[in-house]
Design an enzyme around this catalytic site. Structure first.
Site, PDB file in Angstrom:
ATOM      1  CB  SER A 172      -0.906   0.019   1.239  1.00  0.00           C
ATOM      2  OG  SER A 172      -0.142   0.156   2.413  1.00  0.00           O
ATOM      3  CB  THR A 223      -2.156   5.372   3.620  1.00  0.00           C
ATOM      4  OG1 THR A 223      -2.971   5.432   2.454  1.00  0.00           O
ATOM      5  CG2 THR A 223      -1.454   6.706   3.793  1.00  0.00           C
ATOM      6  CB  THR A 247      -0.662   6.324   0.174  1.00  0.00           C
ATOM      7  OG1 THR A 247      -1.486   5.179  -0.036  1.00  0.00           O
ATOM      8  CG2 THR A 247      -1.130   7.443  -0.721  1.00  0.00           C
ATOM      9  NE  ARG A 307      -8.211   7.927  -5.142  1.00  0.00           N
ATOM     10  CZ  ARG A 307      -7.722   7.586  -3.957  1.00  0.00           C
ATOM     11  NH1 ARG A 307      -6.422   7.364  -3.812  1.00  0.00           N
ATOM     12  NH2 ARG A 307      -8.500   7.480  -2.916  1.00  0.00           N
ATOM     13  CB  THR A 320      -4.680   5.192   6.791  1.00  0.00           C
ATOM     14  OG1 THR A 320      -5.324   4.672   7.961  1.00  0.00           O
ATOM     15  CG2 THR A 320      -3.241   5.559   7.141  1.00  0.00           C
ATOM     16  N   GLY A 321      -7.089   5.263   4.888  1.00  0.00           N
ATOM     17  CA  GLY A 321      -8.434   4.828   4.530  1.00  0.00           C
ATOM     18  C   GLY A 321      -8.961   5.571   3.316  1.00  0.00           C
TER      19      GLY A 321
HETATM   20  N1  GLY Z   1      -5.873   7.388   2.034  1.00  0.00           N
HETATM   21  C1  GLY Z   1      -5.205   6.943   0.897  1.00  0.00           C
HETATM   22  C2  GLY Z   1      -5.932   7.180  -0.353  1.00  0.00           C
HETATM   23  O1  GLY Z   1      -7.150   7.267  -0.369  1.00  0.00           O
HETATM   24  O2  GLY Z   1      -5.298   7.271  -1.377  1.00  0.00           O
END
Ligand code: GLY
Length: 347
Positions: free
Chosen positions: A74, A205, A223, A233, A256-257
């Site tokens: 990740s 992340t 990340t 993105r 994170t998330g």
């Molecule tokens: N929190 C990491 C992402 O959405 O890329």
């Protein structure tokens, strides 16, 4: 959620002042918090502080371990790629004492995007560089440009592509008469490839925040972002105020998330503002999560009980050395090192 203990003696709110007025200094118990994949990072960060290092150097050396680790899918090298099989990385840094910020997004080919983010802060008048420009900038400063797609991450992507649709021309083991080397015939529950077919995509992340004995703060978030994402993105990690925020007068926070949820609620800035208003780090993280829950109205993002079907986690330290972490869903843990030992705490 964890409840942190910081400086014990309080002559003024926020820490101990000692010495003559002209040279009075805050004295805080240094503490470092990170996402659950950051146990090595918080340990290393504290070692750097103990060696006299700066707070930003400390968190960077910590997360660099994870960025360079091919087994963390990740973050950095070994991260899962985008829709086209290309690893695109996001990162931001903030240095409390100098009020500095730097970030990169959609950066390809550099194992340690956090160091490029630091260099945006250090060498430019800008805060955020993206894509080709970020890579050219990194190259100009001598960052090696390498292939970040490990064999394991490439195989995961090949398998995800084959299982994405039964109506395309890519075959799965069930659809072909031939052996497909490397394919996992019976995927286990919890494997990212299974999750990705349930609509929950791998989204790891690392965030790491630190406060030193003087109450100075820094933070970093880095990340590879959402696995299989649309090329281009950008998540929350490189967006100052979303995936990271540091105010040296108050505290540091990161996330994170699901980045989209954090961006829409300017999450890490919210955590810091809640701490400024007097909340503990844990309560501040919980309040920022409540805002995400309230902001999530799309049926596609809600479970049968109307709750968000995704995860978000916040991690925070304040200027007094108090710390905390919280998660939308139970079961998440975060790393903390505040007394010479590193442990995982329940979010
Ligand atoms: N929190 C990491 C992402 O959405 O890329």
């Amino acid at each position: 959620a964890g409840v942190g203990a910081g400086a014990a003696l309080g002559v003024v709110p926020g820490g101990v002042l000692d010495g003559a007025p002209a040279i009075r200094r805050r004295r805080v118990t240094p503490v470092c918090v990170a996402s659950g994949n950051g146990q090595g990072a918080v340990t290393r960060a504290q070692e750097v502080l103990n060696g006299g290092g700066d707070t930003l150097d400390a968190v960077l050396e910590g997360v660099n371990l994870v960025e360079r680790d091919p087994n963390d899918r990740s973050v950095g090298y070994g991260g899962l790629p985008n829709f086209d099989g290309v690893v695109q990385l996001d990162s931001s840094v903030m240095h409390g004492p100098t009020r500095g910020a730097g970030a990169v997004a959609c950066l390809e080919g550099v194992k340690t995007p956090s160091l490029v983010a630091r260099d945006v802060m250090r060498y430019t008048d800008h805060v955020l560089l993206v894509g080709r420009g970020a890579q050219d900038f990194a190259r100009s400063l001598g960052h090696p440009i390498e292939n970040l797609l490990t064999d394991e991450a490439r195989q995961a992507w090949v398998e995800w592509r084959a299982r994405l649709s039964e109506r395309d021309d890519y075959l799965t083991p069930e659809e072909t008469l031939y052996e497909l080397p490397g394919f996992i015939p019976n995927l286990e529950d919890g494997d990212p490839l299974v999750d990705s077919h349930d609509g929950v995509r791998p989204q790891g992340t690392i965030n790491c925040n630190i406060v030193d004995r003087n109450g100075d703060l820094s933070g970093v978030t880095t990340t590879s972002g959402l696995a299989w994402k649309i090329p281009g993105r950008v998540g929350d990690s490189p967006i100052v105020g979303a995936g990271l925020y540091v105010d040296n007068d108050v505290g540091a926070a990161g996330s994170t998330g699901r980045g989209e949820a954090v961006i829409k609620t300017v999450g890490s800035h919210t955590v810091v503002e809640m701490m400024r208003a007097g909340m503990s780090p844990t309560d501040a993280c919980l309040e920022a999560l409540r805002r995400i829950v309230a902001f999530t109205v799309e049926p596609r993002l809600l479970d049968d009980e109307g709750r968000p079907s995704f995860g978000v986690n916040y991690y925070a330290v304040n200027k007094d050395g108090e710390w905390g972490g919280a998660s939308i869903w139970a079961g998440a843990r975060f790393a903390v090192n505040g007394d010479g030992t590193t442990r995982l705490e329940d979010s």
